[in-house]
Design a protein around this motif. Structure first.
Motif, PDB file in Angstrom:
ATOM      1  N   LYS A 237       0.841  -1.206   0.000  1.00  0.00           N
ATOM      2  CA  LYS A 237       0.000   0.000   0.000  1.00  0.00           C
ATOM      3  C   LYS A 237       0.877   1.258   0.000  1.00  0.00           C
ATOM      4  O   LYS A 237       0.608   2.218  -0.724  1.00  0.00           O
ATOM      5  N   GLU A 238       1.924   1.238   0.811  1.00  0.00           N
ATOM      6  CA  GLU A 238       2.821   2.393   0.882  1.00  0.00           C
ATOM      7  C   GLU A 238       3.594   2.570  -0.424  1.00  0.00           C
ATOM      8  O   GLU A 238       3.823   3.698  -0.865  1.00  0.00           O
ATOM      9  N   LEU A 239       3.970   1.469  -1.055  1.00  0.00           N
ATOM     10  CA  LEU A 239       4.664   1.562  -2.340  1.00  0.00           C
ATOM     11  C   LEU A 239       3.764   2.148  -3.417  1.00  0.00           C
ATOM     12  O   LEU A 239       4.198   2.968  -4.235  1.00  0.00           O
ATOM     13  N   SER A 240       2.492   1.717  -3.437  1.00  0.00           N
ATOM     14  CA  SER A 240       1.581   2.264  -4.442  1.00  0.00           C
ATOM     15  C   SER A 240       1.326   3.751  -4.176  1.00  0.00           C
ATOM     16  O   SER A 240       1.211   4.541  -5.108  1.00  0.00           O
ATOM     17  N   ARG A 241       1.254   4.139  -2.904  1.00  0.00           N
ATOM     18  CA  ARG A 241       1.112   5.562  -2.574  1.00  0.00           C
ATOM     19  C   ARG A 241       2.320   6.350  -3.077  1.00  0.00           C
ATOM     20  O   ARG A 241       2.178   7.454  -3.591  1.00  0.00           O
ATOM     21  N   LEU A 242       3.500   5.769  -2.905  1.00  0.00           N
ATOM     22  CA  LEU A 242       4.724   6.437  -3.355  1.00  0.00           C
ATOM     23  C   LEU A 242       4.705   6.664  -4.866  1.00  0.00           C
ATOM     24  O   LEU A 242       5.047   7.741  -5.352  1.00  0.00           O
ATOM     25  N   GLU A 243       4.275   5.659  -5.624  1.00  0.00           N
ATOM     26  CA  GLU A 243       4.191   5.793  -7.083  1.00  0.00           C
ATOM     27  C   GLU A 243       3.216   6.892  -7.478  1.00  0.00           C
ATOM     28  O   GLU A 243       3.502   7.705  -8.367  1.00  0.00           O
ATOM     29  N   VAL A 244       2.068   6.923  -6.823  1.00  0.00           N
ATOM     30  CA  VAL A 244       1.075   7.955  -7.126  1.00  0.00           C
ATOM     31  C   VAL A 244       1.618   9.333  -6.771  1.00  0.00           C
ATOM     32  O   VAL A 244       1.446  10.299  -7.529  1.00  0.00           O
ATOM     33  N   LEU A 245       2.306   9.448  -5.635  1.00  0.00           N
ATOM     34  CA  LEU A 245       2.870  10.739  -5.234  1.00  0.00           C
ATOM     35  C   LEU A 245       3.963  11.199  -6.206  1.00  0.00           C
ATOM     36  O   LEU A 245       4.075  12.397  -6.501  1.00  0.00           O
ATOM     37  N   ARG A 246       4.744  10.263  -6.711  1.00  0.00           N
ATOM     38  CA  ARG A 246       5.762  10.627  -7.716  1.00  0.00           C
ATOM     39  C   ARG A 246       5.104  11.160  -8.982  1.00  0.00           C
ATOM     40  O   ARG A 246       5.543  12.170  -9.546  1.00  0.00           O
ATOM     41  N   ASP A 247       4.042  10.472  -9.423  1.00  0.00           N
ATOM     42  CA  ASP A 247       3.325  10.926 -10.619  1.00  0.00           C
ATOM     43  C   ASP A 247       2.662  12.284 -10.382  1.00  0.00           C
ATOM     44  O   ASP A 247       2.608  13.121 -11.283  1.00  0.00           O
TER      45      ASP A 247
ATOM     46  N   ALA B 162      -5.260  11.603  -8.340  1.00  0.00           N
ATOM     47  CA  ALA B 162      -4.476  10.919  -7.307  1.00  0.00           C
ATOM     48  C   ALA B 162      -5.380  10.511  -6.144  1.00  0.00           C
ATOM     49  O   ALA B 162      -5.249   9.410  -5.604  1.00  0.00           O
ATOM     50  N   GLY B 163      -6.290  11.394  -5.772  1.00  0.00           N
ATOM     51  CA  GLY B 163      -7.230  11.079  -4.701  1.00  0.00           C
ATOM     52  C   GLY B 163      -8.110   9.897  -5.038  1.00  0.00           C
ATOM     53  O   GLY B 163      -8.391   9.046  -4.194  1.00  0.00           O
ATOM     54  N   GLU B 164      -8.527   9.834  -6.284  1.00  0.00           N
ATOM     55  CA  GLU B 164      -9.353   8.706  -6.718  1.00  0.00           C
ATOM     56  C   GLU B 164      -8.564   7.400  -6.686  1.00  0.00           C
ATOM     57  O   GLU B 164      -9.068   6.366  -6.248  1.00  0.00           O
ATOM     58  N   LEU B 165      -7.318   7.447  -7.125  1.00  0.00           N
ATOM     59  CA  LEU B 165      -6.473   6.241  -7.108  1.00  0.00           C
ATOM     60  C   LEU B 165      -6.186   5.766  -5.689  1.00  0.00           C
ATOM     61  O   LEU B 165      -6.151   4.569  -5.412  1.00  0.00           O
ATOM     62  N   LEU B 166      -5.964   6.717  -4.784  1.00  0.00           N
ATOM     63  CA  LEU B 166      -5.617   6.374  -3.406  1.00  0.00           C
ATOM     64  C   LEU B 166      -6.839   6.148  -2.524  1.00  0.00           C
ATOM     65  O   LEU B 166      -6.712   5.630  -1.415  1.00  0.00           O
ATOM     66  N   GLY B 167      -7.990   6.580  -2.999  1.00  0.00           N
ATOM     67  CA  GLY B 167      -9.193   6.453  -2.188  1.00  0.00           C
ATOM     68  C   GLY B 167      -9.219   7.484  -1.068  1.00  0.00           C
ATOM     69  O   GLY B 167      -9.735   7.216   0.016  1.00  0.00           O
TER      70      GLY B 167
ATOM     71  N   LYS C 152       2.593  17.190   0.328  1.00  0.00           N
ATOM     72  CA  LYS C 152       3.485  18.099   1.056  1.00  0.00           C
ATOM     73  C   LYS C 152       4.534  17.308   1.847  1.00  0.00           C
ATOM     74  O   LYS C 152       5.716  17.637   1.843  1.00  0.00           O
ATOM     75  N   ALA C 153       4.089  16.239   2.511  1.00  0.00           N
ATOM     76  CA  ALA C 153       5.020  15.401   3.273  1.00  0.00           C
ATOM     77  C   ALA C 153       6.036  14.750   2.342  1.00  0.00           C
ATOM     78  O   ALA C 153       7.220  14.649   2.673  1.00  0.00           O
TER      79      ALA C 153
ATOM     80  N   PRO D 111       5.406   8.221   2.852  1.00  0.00           N
ATOM     81  CA  PRO D 111       4.217   7.366   2.995  1.00  0.00           C
ATOM     82  C   PRO D 111       4.354   6.249   4.024  1.00  0.00           C
ATOM     83  O   PRO D 111       3.384   5.564   4.319  1.00  0.00           O
ATOM     84  N   ILE D 112       5.528   6.080   4.602  1.00  0.00           N
ATOM     85  CA  ILE D 112       5.719   5.016   5.594  1.00  0.00           C
ATOM     86  C   ILE D 112       4.990   5.394   6.875  1.00  0.00           C
ATOM     87  O   ILE D 112       5.103   6.514   7.364  1.00  0.00           O
ATOM     88  N   SER D 113       4.251   4.448   7.414  1.00  0.00           N
ATOM     89  CA  SER D 113       3.455   4.690   8.616  1.00  0.00           C
ATOM     90  C   SER D 113       4.346   5.051   9.798  1.00  0.00           C
ATOM     91  O   SER D 113       5.340   4.383  10.077  1.00  0.00           O
ATOM     92  N   LYS D 114       3.986   6.105  10.505  1.00  0.00           N
ATOM     93  CA  LYS D 114       4.746   6.536  11.688  1.00  0.00           C
ATOM     94  C   LYS D 114       4.399   5.676  12.897  1.00  0.00           C
ATOM     95  O   LYS D 114       5.061   5.709  13.916  1.00  0.00           O
ATOM     96  N   LYS D 115       3.343   4.901  12.788  1.00  0.00           N
ATOM     97  CA  LYS D 115       2.850   4.074  13.891  1.00  0.00           C
ATOM     98  C   LYS D 115       3.547   2.703  13.898  1.00  0.00           C
ATOM     99  O   LYS D 115       3.391   1.944  14.845  1.00  0.00           O
ATOM    100  N   ARG D 116       4.319   2.407  12.883  1.00  0.00           N
ATOM    101  CA  ARG D 116       4.944   1.090  12.768  1.00  0.00           C
ATOM    102  C   ARG D 116       5.863   0.801  13.941  1.00  0.00           C
ATOM    103  O   ARG D 116       6.656   1.626  14.360  1.00  0.00           O
ATOM    104  N   GLY D 117       5.713  -0.390  14.512  1.00  0.00           N
ATOM    105  CA  GLY D 117       6.561  -0.820  15.609  1.00  0.00           C
ATOM    106  C   GLY D 117       6.001  -0.497  16.981  1.00  0.00           C
ATOM    107  O   GLY D 117       6.532  -0.934  17.984  1.00  0.00           O
TER     108      GLY D 117
END
Length: 96
Positions: free
Chosen positions: A9-19, A30-35, A46-47, A56-62
């Protein structure tokens, strides 16, 4: 060099953000692709511009979940004490 692990999910977000940043996608597309709503896409964009590929990496991980149940270890001891009628003695001892 630090390794960062990303979910699919994070990788697909990264691709969309790059585009989005390169101009190949609009914010609405982009909003439609990401839901996500337009505002959330702008927040992610912005981030991404500030933090780069790690945005796009979750800050809650771990960390443990907010809904995680507390350890039952202490609870079990209390139940055992009540079952054997020892709780009143235990409470009196620990409060003195």
């Amino acid at each position: 060099m630090t390794l960062h692990f990303m979910s699919d999910k994070e990788l697909s977000r990264l691709e969309v953000l790059r585009d989005l940043t390169s101009g190949r996608l609009t914010v609405a597309a982009a909003g439609e692709l990401l839901g996500l709503e337009r505002r959330q896409v702008l927040r992610l964009s912005k981030a991404y511009q500030e933090q780069g590929a790690t945005a796009p990496i979750s800050k809650k991980r771990g960390r443990t979940s907010n809904r995680a149940t507390p350890s039952r270890r202490g609870r079990t001891k209390t139940v055992q004490l009540w079952a054997y009628g020892l709780a009143s003695r235990f409470v009196r001892q620990n409060t003195l």
